[in-house]
Design an enzyme around this catalytic site. Structure first.
Site, PDB file in Angstrom:
ATOM      1  N   VAL A   1       3.617   5.462  -8.849  1.00  0.00           N
ATOM      2  CA  VAL A   1       4.472   5.192  -9.923  1.00  0.00           C
ATOM      3  C   VAL A   1       5.512   6.279  -9.837  1.00  0.00           C
ATOM      4  O   VAL A   1       5.224   7.542  -9.515  1.00  0.00           O
ATOM      5  CB  VAL A   1       3.710   5.611 -11.379  1.00  0.00           C
ATOM      6  CG1 VAL A   1       4.732   5.752 -12.726  1.00  0.00           C
ATOM      7  CG2 VAL A   1       2.606   4.834 -11.685  1.00  0.00           C
TER       8      VAL A   1
ATOM      9  N   HIS B   1      -2.149  14.968 -10.071  1.00  0.00           N
ATOM     10  CA  HIS B   1      -3.533  14.381  -9.994  1.00  0.00           C
ATOM     11  C   HIS B   1      -4.543  15.963 -10.341  1.00  0.00           C
ATOM     12  O   HIS B   1      -4.435  16.702  -9.449  1.00  0.00           O
ATOM     13  CB  HIS B   1      -4.029  13.687  -9.062  1.00  0.00           C
ATOM     14  CG  HIS B   1      -3.268  12.486  -8.775  1.00  0.00           C
ATOM     15  ND1 HIS B   1      -3.881  11.412  -9.199  1.00  0.00           N
ATOM     16  CD2 HIS B   1      -1.927  12.371  -8.196  1.00  0.00           C
ATOM     17  CE1 HIS B   1      -2.777  10.319  -8.955  1.00  0.00           C
ATOM     18  NE2 HIS B   1      -1.651  11.010  -8.248  1.00  0.00           N
TER      19      HIS B   1
ATOM     20  N   ASN C   1       1.538  13.681  -5.104  1.00  0.00           N
ATOM     21  CA  ASN C   1       2.090  12.771  -4.131  1.00  0.00           C
ATOM     22  C   ASN C   1       3.553  12.600  -4.043  1.00  0.00           C
ATOM     23  O   ASN C   1       4.014  12.635  -5.006  1.00  0.00           O
ATOM     24  CB  ASN C   1       1.626  11.368  -4.201  1.00  0.00           C
ATOM     25  CG  ASN C   1       0.036  11.282  -4.001  1.00  0.00           C
ATOM     26  OD1 ASN C   1      -0.526  12.092  -3.079  1.00  0.00           O
ATOM     27  ND2 ASN C   1      -0.703  10.838  -4.913  1.00  0.00           N
TER      28      ASN C   1
ATOM     29  N   HIS D   1       4.082  13.324 -10.988  1.00  0.00           N
ATOM     30  CA  HIS D   1       2.795  13.581 -11.934  1.00  0.00           C
ATOM     31  C   HIS D   1       1.806  14.320 -10.888  1.00  0.00           C
ATOM     32  O   HIS D   1       1.977  14.456  -9.626  1.00  0.00           O
ATOM     33  CB  HIS D   1       2.041  12.479 -12.490  1.00  0.00           C
ATOM     34  CG  HIS D   1       2.074  11.356 -11.421  1.00  0.00           C
ATOM     35  ND1 HIS D   1       2.877  10.431 -10.687  1.00  0.00           N
ATOM     36  CD2 HIS D   1       0.881  10.899 -10.613  1.00  0.00           C
ATOM     37  CE1 HIS D   1       2.436   9.670  -9.738  1.00  0.00           C
ATOM     38  NE2 HIS D   1       1.129   9.759  -9.862  1.00  0.00           N
TER      39      HIS D   1
ATOM     40  N   ASP E   1      -6.653   9.110 -15.798  1.00  0.00           N
ATOM     41  CA  ASP E   1      -6.558   8.112 -14.814  1.00  0.00           C
ATOM     42  C   ASP E   1      -7.613   6.963 -15.039  1.00  0.00           C
ATOM     43  O   ASP E   1      -8.532   6.880 -15.125  1.00  0.00           O
ATOM     44  CB  ASP E   1      -6.437   8.669 -13.342  1.00  0.00           C
ATOM     45  CG  ASP E   1      -5.928   7.929 -12.384  1.00  0.00           C
ATOM     46  OD1 ASP E   1      -6.404   6.622 -12.275  1.00  0.00           O
ATOM     47  OD2 ASP E   1      -5.133   8.207 -11.589  1.00  0.00           O
TER      48      ASP E   1
END
Length: 118
Positions: free
Chosen positions: A100, A106, A91, A104, A35
């Site tokens: 975005v 994290h 999220n 995805h 990230d």
């Protein structure tokens, strides 16, 4: 009448190598990269190559891919030296902090993590 082309997300551009990223893992289904705004010493994003806007829009046929992402997160955590001390965050939507519109995970670690995170 033609349909206008849909622009690629930031993550699709990284997957297609149109934008640079520090890639730590790749296979036929996903890509993992550091990230650029880490919240911990180790913060990797794990992105499916199939564009899914967010988890709530995944379909039944995405079940194997979602499982693959979870198992790959464990593999990447080991590659990054985290052992069993890490957190996975997904999220779902802008109100949850998603910036975005491409599903995805994290993968966060490298320091003590507190609860609750929000």
């Amino acid at each position: 009448m033609t349909t206008p082309a849909v622009s690629k997300t930031l993550f699709e551009k990284i997957i297609d190598r149109e934008l640079p990223a520090t890639i730590v893992y790749e296979d036929e289904l996903c890509l993992a990269f550091k990230d650029i705004h880490p919240c911990a010493p180790m913060h990797v994003l794990l992105v499916p190559k199939k564009p899914i806007v967010q988890l709530s829009q995944a379909a039944p046929e995405d079940q194997a891919l979602l499982g693959h992402l979870m198992l790959t997160a464990t593999k990447v955590a080991a590659l990054e030296g985290l052992g069993e001390a890490y957190r996975l965050v997904i999220n779902n939507g802008a109100a949850a902090g998603m910036s975005v519109s491409h599903l995805h995970l994290h993968l966060i670690g490298g320091r003590p993590l507190k609860w609750p995170p929000a």
